[in-house]
Each structure stands twice: as C-alpha cells, then as structure tokens.
Design a protein around this motif. Structure first.
Motif, PDB file in Angstrom:
ATOM      1  N   MET A   1      -8.265  44.562  38.357  1.00 16.17           N
ATOM      2  CA  MET A   1      -9.515  44.532  37.642  1.00 16.17           C
ATOM      3  C   MET A   1      -9.842  43.094  37.264  1.00 16.17           C
ATOM      4  O   MET A   1      -8.983  42.332  36.860  1.00 16.17           O
ATOM      5  CB  MET A   1      -9.434  45.377  36.368  1.00 16.17           C
ATOM      6  N   ASN A  40      -8.945  48.250  30.699  1.00 17.66           N
ATOM      7  CA  ASN A  40      -8.212  49.134  31.611  1.00 17.66           C
ATOM      8  C   ASN A  40      -7.976  50.496  30.981  1.00 17.66           C
ATOM      9  O   ASN A  40      -8.192  51.536  31.613  1.00 17.66           O
ATOM     10  CB  ASN A  40      -6.872  48.510  32.020  1.00 17.66           C
ATOM     11  N   ARG A  47     -12.582  57.801  32.966  1.00 16.21           N
ATOM     12  CA  ARG A  47     -12.520  58.337  34.333  1.00 16.21           C
ATOM     13  C   ARG A  47     -11.758  59.663  34.349  1.00 16.21           C
ATOM     14  O   ARG A  47     -12.093  60.565  35.104  1.00 16.21           O
ATOM     15  CB  ARG A  47     -11.876  57.337  35.276  1.00 16.21           C
ATOM     16  N   ASN A 112     -15.221  44.217  37.176  1.00 13.53           N
ATOM     17  CA  ASN A 112     -15.130  44.664  38.563  1.00 13.53           C
ATOM     18  C   ASN A 112     -13.835  45.442  38.735  1.00 13.53           C
ATOM     19  O   ASN A 112     -12.781  45.003  38.273  1.00 13.53           O
ATOM     20  CB  ASN A 112     -15.134  43.470  39.528  1.00 13.53           C
ATOM     21  N   LYS A 113     -13.948  46.584  39.398  1.00 10.15           N
ATOM     22  CA  LYS A 113     -12.769  47.402  39.658  1.00 10.15           C
ATOM     23  C   LYS A 113     -12.957  48.110  40.987  1.00 10.15           C
ATOM     24  O   LYS A 113     -14.005  48.714  41.220  1.00 10.15           O
ATOM     25  CB  LYS A 113     -12.559  48.414  38.532  1.00 10.15           C
ATOM     26  N   ASN A 114     -11.951  48.013  41.843  1.00  8.81           N
ATOM     27  CA  ASN A 114     -11.979  48.647  43.158  1.00  8.81           C
ATOM     28  C   ASN A 114     -13.233  48.283  43.949  1.00  8.81           C
ATOM     29  O   ASN A 114     -13.844  49.120  44.600  1.00  8.81           O
ATOM     30  CB  ASN A 114     -11.865  50.172  43.032  1.00  8.81           C
ATOM     31  N   GLY A 115     -13.633  47.021  43.856  1.00  7.69           N
ATOM     32  CA  GLY A 115     -14.781  46.546  44.616  1.00  7.69           C
ATOM     33  C   GLY A 115     -16.138  46.900  44.024  1.00  7.69           C
ATOM     34  O   GLY A 115     -17.170  46.630  44.637  1.00  7.69           O
ATOM     35  N   ASN A 116     -16.157  47.501  42.843  1.00  6.53           N
ATOM     36  CA  ASN A 116     -17.408  47.885  42.197  1.00  6.53           C
ATOM     37  C   ASN A 116     -17.646  47.043  40.950  1.00  6.53           C
ATOM     38  O   ASN A 116     -16.733  46.841  40.154  1.00  6.53           O
ATOM     39  CB  ASN A 116     -17.380  49.360  41.781  1.00  6.53           C
TER      40      ASN A 116
END
Length: 122
Positions: A1, A40, A47, A112-116
C-alpha cells in the motif's frame, strides 16, 4: 500500500443531546509507519464487511459530490484539507439535531492499493 495523504478530524456529538461541534486538523498527518498501519487496518476492516465503496447521488442539490468533484479537478494538499474540513462540517450539520447520533473520529485518506487509487473516509 502507498499512502499519499491522511488527516483526522473529530466530530463531537453526544447521544440524546442536540448540537454538535468539530475539532479540525489544519495539516496532514505525517506519512509514517503508524499512518500506514492505521489505513491498512481500516481498509481491511471495511473490505471484510463488504461496505467498501459507494456511489454519489447525482442530484443537483447534493453538496458532497459537488465538493468532491471540485477537489479532484484541482487536487493539492490545501484543497484536500479544505475538502475534509467541509465534509466534516457538512456531517455535523446533518446530525446535530438527531438524538441517537453520536460523534467520533473521521479519517480521510488518499492511498493506492493493489493498483487502485482510493479515497477512504473512515
């Protein structure tokens, strides 16, 4: 992240009491290990509840989506801070006369996390 920006504001509201107030931060928090850990954990928690995103109401009188679009069109630290203060004030106005409502801390984060690229309000 990757954490880009984070700020925390406090909304003061007691259950069964009319009225509310805010304690606003006037600067971004430092991007350090504690900030990464906080985002995180908040991201994982939301989620896990399957409540991870929302869709704006496009009604012309809805202030939040208008303010968010204005922020995105001219994105910088100062506008981010002002947007979070305005959003907290808007929430204060919406709950101040609701007896069962209570306040708390609101964390705003650009990360940003996992490309998002994500904008979290926790």
């Amino acid at each position: 992240m990757e954490l880009n920006k984070i700020i925390v504001h406090e909304l003061n509201k007691e259950i069964n009491v009319i009225g509310a107030s805010c304690n606003h931060s006037n600067s971004l928090l430092p991007i350090d290990e504690k900030a990464h850990h906080l985002i995180n954990k908040l991201d994982e928690k939301y989620r896990a509840t399957n409540v991870s995103n929302g869709v704006f109401d496009n009604s012309p009188d809805e202030i939040f989506p208008i303010n968010f679009r204005a922020l995105i069109s001219n994105y910088n630290d100062n506008n981010f801070i002002n947007f979070t203060i305005d959003s907290t004030n808007l929430l204060r106005e919406q709950i101040k006369n609701i007896n069962p409502a209570k306040g708390g801390y609101f964390v705003f984060a650009d990360y940003n996390k996992n490309g998002n690229n994500l904008f979290g309000i926790f």
